[in-house]
Motif scaffolding. Structure first.
Motif, PDB file in Angstrom:
ATOM      1  N   VAL A  21      -3.702   2.299   6.119  1.00  0.00           N
ATOM      2  CA  VAL A  21      -4.012   1.672   5.021  1.00  0.00           C
ATOM      3  C   VAL A  21      -4.885   2.158   4.174  1.00  0.00           C
ATOM      4  CG1 VAL A  21      -4.849  -0.748   4.068  1.00  0.00           C
ATOM      5  CG2 VAL A  21      -3.576  -0.408   6.319  1.00  0.00           C
ATOM      6  N   VAL A  65      -1.639   1.437  -4.346  1.00  0.00           N
ATOM      7  CA  VAL A  65      -0.751   0.565  -4.216  1.00  0.00           C
ATOM      8  C   VAL A  65       0.320   0.783  -5.170  1.00  0.00           C
ATOM      9  CG1 VAL A  65      -2.407  -1.081  -3.202  1.00  0.00           C
ATOM     10  CG2 VAL A  65      -1.591  -1.145  -5.663  1.00  0.00           C
ATOM     11  N   LEU A  86      -9.097   0.407   0.176  1.00  0.00           N
ATOM     12  CA  LEU A  86      -8.981  -0.346  -1.127  1.00  0.00           C
ATOM     13  C   LEU A  86     -10.166  -1.311  -1.294  1.00  0.00           C
ATOM     14  CD1 LEU A  86      -5.325  -2.117  -0.037  1.00  0.00           C
ATOM     15  CD2 LEU A  86      -5.893  -0.169  -1.384  1.00  0.00           C
ATOM     16  N   PRO A  99       0.954  -1.201  -0.044  1.00  0.00           N
ATOM     17  CA  PRO A  99      -0.206   0.088   0.031  1.00  0.00           C
ATOM     18  C   PRO A  99       0.861   1.129   0.119  1.00  0.00           C
ATOM     19  CG  PRO A  99       0.147  -1.060   2.294  1.00  0.00           C
ATOM     20  CD  PRO A  99       0.735  -1.917   1.106  1.00  0.00           C
TER      21      PRO A  99
END
Length: 408
Positions: free
Chosen positions: A304, A347, A307, A179
């Motif tokens: 993160v 990413v 996604l 990531p």
């Protein structure tokens, strides 16, 4: 009453009349509909997008015959010239005592199959095999000596189809995905990362990586493509090249002890990705890292990215280098790419050979990287373009492969 035999017609894809139906086939066949966590791909309304940047490409559809025609399968393919082996230079034919001349590449023309889809309602009827055979015919018309395809190790149906019609398992590269965090990652002070012009990148690639398996002979076209964002070169801090870039020719004439190179491809211009099937707990955990980072940015928490909605990816290709600290140089350039990708991609991914020497310099998150790939190959031609290689399908794997970003 006997059931009427289903007649399937294989023909070339027509963007005007077939787009919506072909998109529907891709959408229905997306891996992940079973509820398991999976990475899904959106081709942004262009079913040909994954091959459009290749030198020669074709998309075929399988359609039922009759009053009501239905598209029940699709396949994509491309043809290009790549390196399949190397010729070592003759002794005493140039080079220096410390830097011997690089091996010369042996090229062959190959066809690449990707994006094979058949609707679940029409599987086990030989439709996939018909699509593959027709694509192989087109490869032959274009002069391809080999055909190859890639799938994941766990895709038994795909492996069974291709190995059943003459393909053999060939290479097992690894997909490395990481990531992009909100904060910059520090680049080691021992390395300097330079951004070099595509013309310089081409010189370095042709002089040092051209004999790598699957290296595209038209590397200049790859580097000149608008989706090729940048080429980065990592060298030891304080060396002559770090202080003042001398140009590719002078750099290779007197290179530093260690260096690494890679280029970046913006996959967001071709497709968007999305993780589906994740549990609420996993989604909440990822969201918590982002919330904590917003509340306490000074802690530089690795948050993160989201996604679970469509996101873009940058792909690192043309990874190579030399010297005892080449892996360290690769780690430095990866961090530079990560920092550049902030705000542009969620990413950074790469695909490397099983024995890639620089593999340790390219980080991966196991949950994102998933299963490794299996590349299968089949010889189409009766004769060999170069006897020095012989049957490429039986060759020993090299330490590296070159993954063409135009056909991800």
């Amino acid at each position: 009453m006997e059931r009427e035999e289903l007649i399937i017609v294989i023909r070339e894809y027509d963007a005007e009349s077939d787009r919506s139906a072909a998109e529907a086939v891709d959408r229905i066949c997306e891996v992940g509909t079973s509820g398991k966590v999976s990475l899904c791909m959106d081709l942004l309304g262009d079913p040909v997008s994954r091959i459009r940047h290749s030198p020669a490409y074709l998309m075929l559809i399988a359609e039922t015959s009759g009053p009501v025609r239905e598209i029940v399968g699709v396949i994509r393919g491309s043809v290009k010239i790549v390196a399949c082996g190397r010729k070592m230079p003759r002794q005493g034919g140039g080079g220096t005592r410390t830097h011997a001349p690089a091996a010369a590449p042996i090229y062959t023309k190959v066809g690449y199959i990707l994006g094979l889809r058949v609707l679940p309602s029409h599987r086990r009827m030989g439709i996939g095999l018909k699509l593959v055979k027709r694509m192989e015919e087109w490869f032959g018309e274009k002069g391809a000596e080999y055909a190859y395809m890639a799938t994941t190790k766990g895709n038994d149906a795909s492996l069974g189809l291709f190995t059943g019609c003459g393909y053999s398992k060939f290479r097992t590269p690894s997909i490395l995905v990481h990531p992009v965090f909100v904060h910059r990652l520090p680049v080691p002070r021992s390395a300097a990362v330079l951004r070099i012009h595509p013309a310089d990148a081409e010189v370095i690639y042709r002089r040092r990586l051209a004999a790598t398996e699957f290296f595209p002979r038209d590397i200049d076209a790859v580097l000149a493509n608008p989706l090729s964002v940048v080429t980065v070169l990592a060298v030891p801090a304080g060396c002559a090249a770090a202080e003042r870039w001398p140009g590719a020719e002078a750099f290779l004439a007197a290179p530093p002890e260690s260096w690494a190179i890679a280029s970046v491809w913006d996959c967001g211009g071709v497709f968007r990705l999305e993780i589906r099937g994740a549990s609420r707990l996993r989604r909440a955990a990822a969201a918590a890292t982002r919330a904590a980072d917003r509340a306490m940015p000074w802690l530089r928490i690795p948050s993160v990215p989201d996604l679970f909605r469509p996101f873009g990816a940058w792909f690192l290709y043309g990874i190579g280098g030399e010297g005892p600290a080449a892996e360290t140089m690769a780690a430095a350039l990866w961090r530079e790419v990560h920092n550049t990708a902030r705000g542009a991609a969620a990413v950074v991914a790469a695909e490397v050979a099983e024995m890639e020497p620089l593999r340790g310099g390219i980080p991966r998150w196991r949950l994102l990287s998933g299963a490794d790939d299996v590349w299968c190959v089949k010889r189409l031609a009766e004769e060999y373009s170069d006897g020095a290689v012989g049957d490429w399908t039986k060759s020993t794997p090299g330490p590296s492969i070159f993954v063409d970003p135009r056909e991800l």
